[in-house]
Motif scaffolding. Structure first.
Motif, PDB file in Angstrom:
ATOM      1  N   ARG A  78      24.120  14.882   1.805  1.00  0.00           N
ATOM      2  CA  ARG A  78      23.132  15.951   1.877  1.00  0.00           C
ATOM      3  C   ARG A  78      23.519  16.936   2.978  1.00  0.00           C
ATOM      4  N   LEU A  79      23.477  18.209   2.665  1.00  0.00           N
ATOM      5  CA  LEU A  79      23.821  19.250   3.632  1.00  0.00           C
ATOM      6  C   LEU A  79      22.733  19.363   4.692  1.00  0.00           C
ATOM      7  N   VAL A  80      23.129  19.264   5.969  1.00  0.00           N
ATOM      8  CA  VAL A  80      22.157  19.393   7.060  1.00  0.00           C
ATOM      9  C   VAL A  80      22.423  20.619   7.933  1.00  0.00           C
ATOM     10  N   ALA A  81      23.649  21.107   7.935  1.00  0.00           N
ATOM     11  CA  ALA A  81      23.968  22.293   8.731  1.00  0.00           C
ATOM     12  C   ALA A  81      25.173  22.980   8.109  1.00  0.00           C
ATOM     13  N   HIS A  82      25.172  24.307   8.215  1.00  0.00           N
ATOM     14  CA  HIS A  82      26.238  25.052   7.549  1.00  0.00           C
ATOM     15  C   HIS A  82      26.376  26.419   8.195  1.00  0.00           C
ATOM     16  N   SER A  83      27.602  26.901   8.257  1.00  0.00           N
ATOM     17  CA  SER A  83      27.841  28.273   8.699  1.00  0.00           C
ATOM     18  C   SER A  83      28.894  28.877   7.802  1.00  0.00           C
ATOM     19  N   SER A  84      28.753  30.141   7.515  1.00  0.00           N
ATOM     20  CA  SER A  84      29.713  30.815   6.655  1.00  0.00           C
ATOM     21  C   SER A  84      29.824  32.260   7.078  1.00  0.00           C
ATOM     22  N   LYS A  85      31.049  32.703   7.264  1.00  0.00           N
ATOM     23  CA  LYS A  85      31.275  34.077   7.696  1.00  0.00           C
ATOM     24  C   LYS A  85      30.932  35.067   6.589  1.00  0.00           C
ATOM     25  N   ASN A  86      31.174  34.652   5.352  1.00  0.00           N
ATOM     26  CA  ASN A  86      30.928  35.558   4.228  1.00  0.00           C
ATOM     27  C   ASN A  86      29.668  35.189   3.443  1.00  0.00           C
ATOM     28  N   ASP A  87      28.753  34.472   4.121  1.00  0.00           N
ATOM     29  CA  ASP A  87      27.464  34.097   3.527  1.00  0.00           C
ATOM     30  C   ASP A  87      27.608  33.231   2.279  1.00  0.00           C
ATOM     31  N   GLN A 127      27.274  29.982   0.374  1.00  0.00           N
ATOM     32  CA  GLN A 127      26.474  28.788   0.571  1.00  0.00           C
ATOM     33  C   GLN A 127      27.235  27.550   0.125  1.00  0.00           C
ATOM     34  N   ALA A 128      27.222  26.531   0.968  1.00  0.00           N
ATOM     35  CA  ALA A 128      27.838  25.262   0.608  1.00  0.00           C
ATOM     36  C   ALA A 128      26.904  24.497  -0.322  1.00  0.00           C
ATOM     37  N   PRO A 129      27.437  23.601  -1.144  1.00  0.00           N
ATOM     38  CA  PRO A 129      26.570  22.783  -2.013  1.00  0.00           C
ATOM     39  C   PRO A 129      25.560  22.002  -1.176  1.00  0.00           C
ATOM     40  N   LYS A 130      24.318  21.956  -1.648  1.00  0.00           N
ATOM     41  CA  LYS A 130      23.274  21.275  -0.887  1.00  0.00           C
ATOM     42  C   LYS A 130      23.395  19.768  -0.962  1.00  0.00           C
ATOM     43  N   SER A 131      24.015  19.283  -1.999  1.00  0.00           N
ATOM     44  CA  SER A 131      24.247  17.844  -2.110  1.00  0.00           C
ATOM     45  C   SER A 131      25.532  17.609  -2.890  1.00  0.00           C
ATOM     46  N   LEU A 132      26.182  16.513  -2.573  1.00  0.00           N
ATOM     47  CA  LEU A 132      27.436  16.150  -3.235  1.00  0.00           C
ATOM     48  C   LEU A 132      27.348  14.697  -3.680  1.00  0.00           C
ATOM     49  N   ALA A 170      18.910  27.131  13.802  1.00  0.00           N
ATOM     50  CA  ALA A 170      19.958  27.093  12.777  1.00  0.00           C
ATOM     51  C   ALA A 170      19.807  28.252  11.800  1.00  0.00           C
ATOM     52  N   LYS A 171      18.571  28.614  11.517  1.00  0.00           N
ATOM     53  CA  LYS A 171      18.331  29.737  10.606  1.00  0.00           C
ATOM     54  C   LYS A 171      18.761  31.051  11.241  1.00  0.00           C
ATOM     55  N   GLU A 172      18.503  31.189  12.551  1.00  0.00           N
ATOM     56  CA  GLU A 172      18.906  32.407  13.257  1.00  0.00           C
ATOM     57  C   GLU A 172      20.426  32.518  13.369  1.00  0.00           C
ATOM     58  N   GLN A 173      21.067  31.400  13.684  1.00  0.00           N
ATOM     59  CA  GLN A 173      22.507  31.430  13.929  1.00  0.00           C
ATOM     60  C   GLN A 173      23.328  31.401  12.650  1.00  0.00           C
ATOM     61  N   HIS A 174      22.906  30.587  11.689  1.00  0.00           N
ATOM     62  CA  HIS A 174      23.744  30.351  10.514  1.00  0.00           C
ATOM     63  C   HIS A 174      23.041  30.634   9.188  1.00  0.00           C
ATOM     64  N   GLN A 175      21.850  31.216   9.251  1.00  0.00           N
ATOM     65  CA  GLN A 175      21.080  31.514   8.037  1.00  0.00           C
ATOM     66  C   GLN A 175      20.863  30.267   7.175  1.00  0.00           C
ATOM     67  N   THR A 176      20.635  29.137   7.840  1.00  0.00           N
ATOM     68  CA  THR A 176      20.353  27.897   7.119  1.00  0.00           C
ATOM     69  C   THR A 176      18.869  27.864   6.760  1.00  0.00           C
ATOM     70  N   PRO A 177      18.527  27.886   5.476  1.00  0.00           N
ATOM     71  CA  PRO A 177      17.112  28.012   5.088  1.00  0.00           C
ATOM     72  C   PRO A 177      16.337  26.702   5.249  1.00  0.00           C
ATOM     73  N   TYR A 178      15.048  26.837   5.438  1.00  0.00           N
ATOM     74  CA  TYR A 178      14.148  25.693   5.421  1.00  0.00           C
ATOM     75  C   TYR A 178      12.765  26.204   5.020  1.00  0.00           C
ATOM     76  N   LEU A 179      11.913  25.295   4.562  1.00  0.00           N
ATOM     77  CA  LEU A 179      10.542  25.655   4.189  1.00  0.00           C
ATOM     78  C   LEU A 179       9.577  24.621   4.745  1.00  0.00           C
ATOM     79  N   LEU A 238      11.220  20.922   4.588  1.00  0.00           N
ATOM     80  CA  LEU A 238      12.267  20.770   3.580  1.00  0.00           C
ATOM     81  C   LEU A 238      13.539  21.465   4.075  1.00  0.00           C
ATOM     82  N   SER A 239      14.574  20.700   4.347  1.00  0.00           N
ATOM     83  CA  SER A 239      15.835  21.261   4.855  1.00  0.00           C
ATOM     84  C   SER A 239      16.633  21.898   3.722  1.00  0.00           C
ATOM     85  N   ASN A 240      17.291  23.026   4.030  1.00  0.00           N
ATOM     86  CA  ASN A 240      18.162  23.704   3.066  1.00  0.00           C
ATOM     87  C   ASN A 240      17.479  23.873   1.706  1.00  0.00           C
ATOM     88  N   THR A 241      16.319  24.451   1.737  1.00  0.00           N
ATOM     89  CA  THR A 241      15.513  24.554   0.520  1.00  0.00           C
ATOM     90  C   THR A 241      15.097  25.998   0.284  1.00  0.00           C
TER      91      THR A 241
END
Length: 679
Positions: free
Chosen positions: A475-484, A486-491, A601-610, A650-653
């Protein structure tokens, strides 16, 4: 050429790797005397290859040269460029490469050759093209002008000797064969070389003299070192400026030593040396004769009778034997026998009658016995002393050699430490960067890991996945991407070979095949000797597909594992204060800490949560706790707000995913709504 001493070295020692650097290196000599050049560079090499085969050497490393390429217009020159040497020296090196290749083919001997560019550094003489550095050094230190042929724009690929030694050492235990360029891959003009010397020594402009260009000089030369950097994970450490500085320091120290020695020691003339040597050889004989004269005087003196039966000749023989050993004691015996015969004649005895006198022969036997025993004993003692002194000298020589090696190793170690601390991706800086990991909240550690890995590995895309309890999903818990992106939320583990490899082997995974759907590098994060999470990175440049960066990622994840273990240990120790009794619901303060990390995490890496909140304030939480846990992922959190109402993070949601969650809860009779405002 064959040399019995070489084979004796092979026979007397257990050798794993042969590093064959011996050669005739002068291009001028190779032209003037090609026979000598081929005997040294071809026959000498073949002899060493034959010995290596005979004594089962594991690997044979040999020195080739950039001279095998000849004149090339396409630069830098790669290993696959055609070879067309223009001198017998280049030809002999090219032939040597063929012999090494054939020995590998015929006998399985692992051979590796280095085509050196222009090597320079301490202890270099003035031979070869690289010798221009040592020539300049000698001229600078002796106040002579520097002669530059042409306008000084001609370029060479100068490589410092310690970089060469490092590559050879690495190759000695690497499974590499074939031919490699060993160079910096950087063109340096002769003018630039002189400018580097301006920095280490105040040179005046008039000390540089431009003379006519030499016919046949190559204008530009530089070798491509991509292959050796990739296969050996090696890179040159020293710039030309740094190498010149270290070389100058060595030459300056050597000149100071020579001047000091010259001022102390006065070289004796050949006549003086011969005279001293002759004097030392004749001195024992002169002293022996002087002692004999004294003995004869005492023996024949009228006063001697007062001393009774004392035989002074025995003292004389004993003293000479003790002082000088067997040779002088035998001479003393001969002289004493002569004196004894003379005594008998003075006493009126005839010479012929002495031949029948047993007392006479008994006395002679005593002289011989004393002389030989004392002389032999002293010679043996002197031989033992000399042997011990020789051993001491050998030990002192070994000590000086090892002490020199130790000092050089310390200098290199100190230099490397300094370079490590100064380099941007050094191990030394890892610890300062990883201070960000110092947290007692696992969520903060995961978020900080993204920043740390990005900084150390210099990559844009970093993803952190946690492994579920059954080890079937990540399960994806943290992610950063220069070109926005998105990594898969689960593998799902079984669908991704790279995940299976990491979970099975517990090592860093490198996507050398550049397979689709797999990150370029992936490394495990441990907790209690179990893989708790996985770090995946993308956007790694090609030159960083190396053992160095693999180790760098491993060290980083080891530090993350340590930080994560501390955080989990803290969570376990404070479980009663963290959770509502009998449930997995976080108390208000603990939930707020996790929420702060998610916001960061949302401010730094745009990692969503609800956030979802229960509609009913009087909902009995204890009755619904187990039901709620079963409907959420392991990366989601449940807790209480300030009014003791149920809140779900809800992480990464996304909002679309949240609607599915709301529907599932509604089916179980639990009414939730999305929270927009801050709790």
């Amino acid at each position: 050429m064959e040399d019995a001493k070489c084979e004796e070295v092979f026979r007397a020692n257990k050798i794993d790797v042969v590093i064959h650097m011996a050669a005739q290196v002068s291009v001028i000599t190779s032209i003037a005397n090609p026979m000598q050049d081929s005997e040294s560079n071809v026959l000498g090499l073949v002899h060493m290859l034959s010995l290596s085969k005979k004594y089962n050497i594991a690997k044979f490393i040999y020195a080739s040269s950039a001279a095998v390429y000849g004149v090339k217009t396409e630069l830098p020159i790669a290993e696959n460029a055609s070879c067309s040497p223009i001198s017998p020296y280049g030809i002999s090196k090219w032939v040597g490469e063929s012999y090494c290749s054939k020995w590998k083919e015929l006998y399985g001997l692992q051979t590796q050759g280095f085509r050196f560019s222009n090597v320079y550094g301490p202890r270099q003489d003035a031979l070869g093209e690289g010798g221009v550095v040592s020539i300049f050094m000698n001229r600078v230190l002796t106040g002579q002008p520097l002669h530059i042929h042409g306008d000084g724009s001609q370029t060479r690929d100068f490589i410092y000797v310690e970089d060469v030694a490092d590559a050879i050492y690495r190759s000695s235990y690497a499974q590499l064969t074939g031919v490699y360029n060993l160079s910096t891959g950087i063109e340096t003009s002769v003018n630039t070389l002189v400018e580097s010397m301006y920095h280490v020594r105040d040179l005046k402009q008039e000390q540089v003299v431009y003379v006519d260009k030499r016919p046949g000089d190559i204008e530009r030369s530089v070798l491509d070192n991509t292959k050796i950097k990739r296969d050996l994970d090696w890179t040159p450490m020293y710039t030309v400026e740094e190498g010149i500085q270290r070389t100058y320091t060595y030459f300056e120290q050597e000149m100071t030593k020579k001047e000091a020695a010259a001022s102390i020691a006065v070289e004796p003339s050949a006549f003086t040396t011969t005279s001293l040597h002759l004097f030392k050889r004749l001195m024992p004989y002169a002293e022996n004769l002087l002692a004999f004269a004294l003995t004869a005087w005492l023996t024949l003196s009228q006063q001697y009778g007062a001393y009774g039966a004392i035989d002074v000749k025995l003292f004389y023989i004993t003293i000479m034997g003790n002082l000088y050993g067997n040779r002088q004691s035998v001479l003393a015996v001969v002289l004493s026998i002569g004196l004894y015969i003379y005594q008998k004649i003075l006493d009126g005895r005839e010479l012929i009658s002495l031949l029948y006198d047993t007392d006479f022969f008994f006395q002679i036997a005593i002289y011989l016995f004393i002389g030989l025993v004392v002389g032999y004993s002293i010679d043996r003692k002197n031989a033992q002393i000399q042997n011990q002194e020789q051993k001491i000298q050998e030990l002192e020589g070994r000590y000086e050699f090892l002490n020199g090696v130790y000092n050089e190793v310390r200098e290199v170690k100190d230099e490397l430490q300094l370079r490590i601390l100064k380099s941007g991706d050094s191990y030394g800086k890892i610890y300062s960067i990883t201070k960000e990991l110092e947290s007692l909240e696992p969520e903060h550690v995961f978020n900080a890991t993204v920043n740390v890995v990005r900084s150390i590995m210099s990559v844009p895309n970093v993803s952190i996945y946690t492994v579920n309890r059954s080890r079937t999903f990540l399960r994806l818990v943290a992610h950063s991407s220069k070109n926005d992106t998105q990594a898969p939320k689960s593998l799902k583990v079984e669908q991704h070979e790279f995940i299976t490899t990491v979970l099975r082997d517990g090592k860093v995974f490198i996507n050398k095949d550049l397979s689709d759907g797999a990150p370029l590098m992936c490394a495990p994060i441990y907790y209690h000797d179990q893989i708790a999470a996985v770090v995946a990175i993308d956007g790694l440049s090609f030159e960083k597909f190396s053992l160095y960066h693999q180790n760098l990622l491993k060290i980083t994840t080891d530090l993350v594992s340590s930080a994560l273990s501390k955080a989990f240990a803290y969570i376990e120790a404070t479980e009663n204060q963290r959770y509502v009794a009998g449930t997995s619901l976080l108390r208000y303060e603990a939930f707020q800490n996790i929420l702060k990390t998610k916001r960061l995490a949302k401010e730094q890496h745009q990692t969503p949560y609800l956030l979802l909140r229960a509609s009913k304030k009087d909902m009995i939480l204890a009755e619904h706790a187990d039901l709620i846990d079963g409907m959420l992922r392991e990366t989601d959190y449940t807790g209480l707000d300030a009014e003791n109402r149920l809140v779900i993070l809800l992480s990464n949601t996304s909002m679309e995913d949240a609607n599915h969650v709301l529907q599932r809860f509604a089916e179980k009779g639990i009414s939730l709504r999305v929270v927009e405002e801050e709790l």
